[in-house]
Motif scaffolding. Sequence first.
Motif, PDB file in Angstrom:
ATOM      1  N   THR A   1     -22.917  -7.765  18.927  1.00  0.00           N
ATOM      2  CA  THR A   1     -23.610  -8.822  19.646  1.00  0.00           C
ATOM      3  C   THR A   1     -23.697 -10.034  18.725  1.00  0.00           C
ATOM      4  OG1 THR A   1     -24.927  -7.290  20.977  1.00  0.00           O
ATOM      5  CG2 THR A   1     -25.770  -9.520  20.737  1.00  0.00           C
TER       6      THR A   1
ATOM      7  N   ALA B   1     -14.508  -2.040  26.443  1.00  0.00           N
ATOM      8  CA  ALA B   1     -14.726  -1.253  25.234  1.00  0.00           C
ATOM      9  C   ALA B   1     -13.563  -0.301  24.969  1.00  0.00           C
ATOM     10  CB  ALA B   1     -16.033  -0.466  25.365  1.00  0.00           C
TER      11      ALA B   1
ATOM     12  N   ALA C   1     -19.415  -1.960  18.635  1.00  0.00           N
ATOM     13  CA  ALA C   1     -19.879  -3.044  19.495  1.00  0.00           C
ATOM     14  C   ALA C   1     -20.635  -4.074  18.663  1.00  0.00           C
ATOM     15  CB  ALA C   1     -20.779  -2.495  20.590  1.00  0.00           C
TER      16      ALA C   1
ATOM     17  N   GLN D   1     -22.556 -13.813  22.617  1.00  0.00           N
ATOM     18  CA  GLN D   1     -21.305 -13.157  22.992  1.00  0.00           C
ATOM     19  C   GLN D   1     -21.433 -11.654  22.755  1.00  0.00           C
ATOM     20  OE1 GLN D   1     -19.210 -15.420  19.982  1.00  0.00           O
ATOM     21  NE2 GLN D   1     -17.851 -16.315  21.537  1.00  0.00           N
ATOM     22  N   ARG D   2     -20.652 -10.903  23.504  1.00  0.00           N
ATOM     23  CA  ARG D   2     -20.520  -9.475  23.256  1.00  0.00           C
ATOM     24  C   ARG D   2     -19.044  -9.167  23.017  1.00  0.00           C
ATOM     25  NH1 ARG D   2     -23.997  -7.587  28.398  1.00  0.00           N
ATOM     26  NH2 ARG D   2     -23.247  -9.607  29.120  1.00  0.00           N
ATOM     27  N   ALA D   3     -18.791  -8.414  21.972  1.00  0.00           N
ATOM     28  CA  ALA D   3     -17.412  -8.126  21.597  1.00  0.00           C
ATOM     29  C   ALA D   3     -17.305  -6.681  21.125  1.00  0.00           C
ATOM     30  CB  ALA D   3     -16.935  -9.071  20.497  1.00  0.00           C
ATOM     31  N   PHE D   4     -16.078  -6.181  21.103  1.00  0.00           N
ATOM     32  CA  PHE D   4     -15.802  -4.831  20.629  1.00  0.00           C
ATOM     33  C   PHE D   4     -14.693  -4.897  19.585  1.00  0.00           C
ATOM     34  CE2 PHE D   4     -17.445  -4.328  24.924  1.00  0.00           C
ATOM     35  CZ  PHE D   4     -18.438  -3.377  24.725  1.00  0.00           C
TER      36      PHE D   4
ATOM     37  N   THR E   1     -25.549   3.598  25.784  1.00  0.00           N
ATOM     38  CA  THR E   1     -25.756   2.519  26.756  1.00  0.00           C
ATOM     39  C   THR E   1     -24.689   2.534  27.848  1.00  0.00           C
ATOM     40  OG1 THR E   1     -24.492   0.972  25.365  1.00  0.00           O
ATOM     41  CG2 THR E   1     -26.875   1.052  25.032  1.00  0.00           C
TER      42      THR E   1
ATOM     43  N   ARG F   1     -18.805 -13.358  12.788  1.00  0.00           N
ATOM     44  CA  ARG F   1     -19.817 -13.859  13.729  1.00  0.00           C
ATOM     45  C   ARG F   1     -19.884 -15.382  13.746  1.00  0.00           C
ATOM     46  NH1 ARG F   1     -23.556  -9.684  15.092  1.00  0.00           N
ATOM     47  NH2 ARG F   1     -23.201  -7.782  13.892  1.00  0.00           N
TER      48      ARG F   1
ATOM     49  N   PHE G   1     -15.837  -9.605  25.443  1.00  0.00           N
ATOM     50  CA  PHE G   1     -16.242  -9.370  26.819  1.00  0.00           C
ATOM     51  C   PHE G   1     -16.456 -10.717  27.506  1.00  0.00           C
ATOM     52  CE2 PHE G   1     -19.764  -8.952  29.916  1.00  0.00           C
ATOM     53  CZ  PHE G   1     -19.095  -8.168  30.847  1.00  0.00           C
TER      54      PHE G   1
ATOM     55  N   ASP H   1     -30.830  -7.278  25.258  1.00  0.00           N
ATOM     56  CA  ASP H   1     -30.383  -6.533  24.089  1.00  0.00           C
ATOM     57  C   ASP H   1     -30.605  -5.043  24.353  1.00  0.00           C
ATOM     58  OD1 ASP H   1     -30.216  -5.211  21.549  1.00  0.00           O
ATOM     59  OD2 ASP H   1     -30.512  -7.147  20.565  1.00  0.00           O
TER      60      ASP H   1
ATOM     61  N   MET I   1     -17.745  -3.788  31.329  1.00  0.00           N
ATOM     62  CA  MET I   1     -18.030  -3.549  29.921  1.00  0.00           C
ATOM     63  C   MET I   1     -17.341  -2.282  29.392  1.00  0.00           C
ATOM     64  SD  MET I   1     -19.818  -5.004  27.436  1.00  0.00           S
ATOM     65  CE  MET I   1     -21.153  -5.899  28.240  1.00  0.00           C
TER      66      MET I   1
END
Length: 395
Positions: A118, A195, A116, A144-147, A219, A363, A165, A134, A191
């Motif tokens: 951030t 994932a 994961a 952004q949130r990504a996997f 989480t 990133r 995401f 966070d 989420m």
Amino acid sequence: MYTMVEPRPVSRIPRARDRHRDAELRRHREQLLGTLFTSLSRRDQRVRGEHYLRGLLLADGRKSVRNIALSLGRPDEEQRLHHFISGSTWDWAPIRAAHAGFLDQVSPPRAWVLHAVTIPKDGEHTVGVDRFPDPRDGRSVNGQRAFGAWYASTAFSAPVNWKLFMPRHWIDDETLRGRADVPATVGYEPMGQCAADVVLEAARQFSVPPRPVLMDLRTDPDWCSARRLADAGLPVVARISANTPLVVADAVPASSDGRAVSSASVSALSILDSAKSLRRAVDWADPGGSGSVHTSWVAAVRVRRGARQLTLLGEWRPGQETPAQIWVSDLADAGPAELLKLTKLTRKVALDSSLGADRTGARDFVGRSFCGWHRHMTLASAAHTLRLLALRGGS
């Protein structure tokens, strides 16, 4: 096609082993670059792809399109490279498959690692950006949130697939969707589903044999991502929190205070506290490349969560009374030592991410285009592999 030259100290006469290593490194580079863009039918797209990939390796600082063009000595290419990434129509999936196929040959993975990411961002216009707490410290983050789905072996790891995401308001707001060119086929995914799907999508598209998936469920209290992977036939090795409730399936000696472990749900930490007498020393080599060997104490207990039979694994560092890490796995035939060594691949990914992906633009995408983000991440992943090949001599 371009050639990356690895500097060599002038004071040292190359030995046969060094010459062999350099020849192998050049062969690997040529193999990857020779297959990566074969799905692009137009020559100008293949040229732009090579230019962009080279710029990701050469540009200092943020890997923006402008910096990439300047690093190539081609400032007039900025607009064409921007269109190639954000405005073109080429499909990133075959390029990701070619990258995975290359890795499968040069460093066959032992496992997938679900990583994961951030990505903090300023403003509200970058695709998928949102404000969220966070998970590490609870502070509010804008980003952004990504996997990433990483191929991982003890020698090498690299991301081969990505999912961004997309918060529900991005999916439901037609203005935001239009501004970011989000395809009509992209709907909202919670989420946990997002994932799991980054691995499932890659496993189906790349037609690879099932491999264990290493992931972090601390989480994800409902374990929905792990359930999706297990239901698809992929074994899971997951890090969990100490207070995760589980049911003991094996007889376990009484705990240190003399209490027997209940057949009701109890915390993972309580179960492992009762299993301290089962601990055995296991030596493991640091996959970070230092070559150092460490010793941990491990114990494994058969447990259940719902109808699923799992192995609960605790790892203690020398001198510690509380487990440093707690894992569960549905790899029924794997012993404690094998499971422990498998979990160390997450250390490999964390290190390689800092050495490679974080330095080749993973990133750094700045833009509104959903497809542009995926194209950029695809080439940043290939640049990661080329960078690590150069750093490690093709090992």
